[in-house]
Scaffold this motif. Structure first.
Motif, PDB file in Angstrom:
ATOM      1  N   VAL A  58      19.978   5.283  68.423  1.00 17.63           N
ATOM      2  CA  VAL A  58      21.348   5.357  67.900  1.00 17.63           C
ATOM      3  C   VAL A  58      21.639   4.179  66.963  1.00 17.63           C
ATOM      4  CG1 VAL A  58      23.795   5.298  68.537  1.00 17.63           C
ATOM      5  CG2 VAL A  58      22.207   6.724  69.820  1.00 17.63           C
ATOM      6  N   LEU A  59      21.175   2.978  67.336  1.00 16.16           N
ATOM      7  CA  LEU A  59      21.390   1.835  66.434  1.00 16.16           C
ATOM      8  C   LEU A  59      20.539   1.982  65.168  1.00 16.16           C
ATOM      9  CD1 LEU A  59      21.762  -1.205  68.862  1.00 16.16           C
ATOM     10  CD2 LEU A  59      23.529   0.055  67.650  1.00 16.16           C
ATOM     11  N   SER A 101      22.528   4.069  62.977  1.00 16.40           N
ATOM     12  CA  SER A 101      23.601   3.257  62.370  1.00 16.40           C
ATOM     13  C   SER A 101      23.062   2.468  61.180  1.00 16.40           C
ATOM     14  CB  SER A 101      24.190   2.285  63.402  1.00 16.40           C
ATOM     15  OG  SER A 101      24.868   2.990  64.407  1.00 16.40           O
ATOM     16  N   THR A 102      21.848   1.957  61.313  1.00 23.86           N
ATOM     17  CA  THR A 102      21.246   1.196  60.214  1.00 23.86           C
ATOM     18  C   THR A 102      21.005   2.091  59.005  1.00 23.86           C
ATOM     19  OG1 THR A 102      20.186  -0.202  61.872  1.00 23.86           O
ATOM     20  CG2 THR A 102      19.336  -0.361  59.634  1.00 23.86           C
ATOM     21  N   LYS A 161      22.734   4.760  58.276  1.00 23.72           N
ATOM     22  CA  LYS A 161      24.060   5.040  57.697  1.00 23.72           C
ATOM     23  C   LYS A 161      24.531   3.858  56.855  1.00 23.72           C
ATOM     24  CE  LYS A 161      25.553   6.298  61.798  1.00 23.72           C
ATOM     25  NZ  LYS A 161      26.514   6.411  62.882  1.00 23.72           N
ATOM     26  N   ALA A 162      24.369   2.648  57.390  1.00 24.42           N
ATOM     27  CA  ALA A 162      24.797   1.448  56.646  1.00 24.42           C
ATOM     28  C   ALA A 162      24.017   1.349  55.332  1.00 24.42           C
ATOM     29  CB  ALA A 162      24.583   0.199  57.500  1.00 24.42           C
ATOM     30  N   VAL A 187      25.442   3.819  52.794  1.00 26.55           N
ATOM     31  CA  VAL A 187      26.708   3.328  52.229  1.00 26.55           C
ATOM     32  C   VAL A 187      26.433   2.220  51.212  1.00 26.55           C
ATOM     33  CG1 VAL A 187      28.879   2.133  52.756  1.00 26.55           C
ATOM     34  CG2 VAL A 187      28.084   3.959  54.252  1.00 26.55           C
TER      35      VAL A 187
END
Lengths: 200, 95
Positions: B44-45, B48-49, B51-52, B55
């Motif tokens: 999950v992290l 997140s990485t 996704k970051a 962006v």
């Protein structure tokens, strides 16, 4: 003494620059670099506290994953709308850009409203920062992030207020890119806070 | 390089999809998924990485802007790596 190698000050796409990168954009990226350090310090402290705590208390059912998910979708949506505002601005479609920017501010406000509802629910159950180490971390991390969201909304509204007419927009539109950079950073911070606080 | 409006929207859909995948994985941990909790946390992290990164590269235009901005964005991570090194090395060193 003359600086023989210093780049001459000038303009680039109508904004001032001394380095080849618009000054405002360079300043914003340097500011965001310092912000990365700030939030990494907070998140790092949370992770180390959590890993070293023999019996981590956790939210114990007091955090609503559904509300956190909706809030994440709001922030992701607002990142899309502000980048669409920038794209519209580059196409000189001012009213469209202003519309996307206003929608961004509204989505950010929605995030804060939901966060306020969550906070009031916790406080009504007498869950405060002093309740235990988890809630101390929760209020610190989400509180600082919420303040950054509020700052971003004000920044967006400031840009909106300064761009009411086409002539002013041409002079001020570079600020929209700076507001966008800041807003995306706030989104990235939440992308990490949400799983750390709500999911595990 | 100009990124199209459609690309921005598609990336937004990916961001939302990856976030929902993370929620589903975390809800399924300890249940239908035969993975230890630390494995789910890592996945999950990792999402997140990703996704970051999306962006930063596309919405903040790091992939098309001047290279110096990407270096500025990387500086804090070098400092963080140094700080982490000090923290974890101090855990093994007793003066």
């Amino acid at each position: 003494m003359a600086h023989a190698h210093a780049a001459p000050a000038g303009t680039m796409h109508g904004v001032s620059t001394s380095t080849g990168v618009p000054n405002g954009k360079l300043g914003m990226w340097l500011f965001l670099a310092s912000e990365v350090m700030f939030f990494t310090g907070l998140i790092g402290a949370y992770i180390i506290l959590r890993m070293s705590h023999p019996q981590w208390p956790g939210p114990e059912g007091h955090l609503n994953v559904g509300m956190g998910t909706i809030n994440t979708l709001l922030l992701i949506g607002s990142s899309v709308t502000i980048v669409l505002a920038l794209a519209a601005s580059q196409r000189e479609e001012i009213s469209s850009a202003r519309g996307w920017l206003l929608l961004t501010a509204l989505l950010g406000s929605g995030f804060l409203v939901i966060k306020g509802i969550e906070y009031s629910a916790k406080l009504s159950h007498h869950i405060v920062p002093g309740t235990n180490i988890f809630w101390a971390c929760y209020y610190t991390l989400t509180g600082f992030h919420g303040l950054h969201v509020l700052g971003g909304i004000l920044f967006n509204l400031f840009v909106l207020s300064r761009t009411a007419s086409a002539s002013v927009w041409a002079d001020q539109r570079h600020r929209l890119e700076l507001a966008g950079l800041y807003w995306h950073f706030v989104d990235i911070v939440w992308i990490f806070l949400f799983p750390l606080l709500y999911l595990f | 390089m100009q990124i199209s409006q459609r690309t921005y929207v598609v990336i937004g859909i990916w961001l939302a999809g990856l976030m929902l995948l993370g929620v589903v994985l975390s809800e399924a941990s300890g249940g239908i998924l035969p993975l230890p909790k630390w494995g789910i946390v890592t996945i999950v992290l990792g999402l997140s990485t990703v996704k970051a990164g999306l962006v930063a590269l596309y919405y903040m235009h790091l992939q098309s802007d001047q290279r110096v901005l990407a270096w500025i964005a990387l500086v804090p991570f070098v400092l963080i790596a140094l700080a982490l090194g000090v923290v974890f090395s101090s855990a093994f060193v007793r003066l």
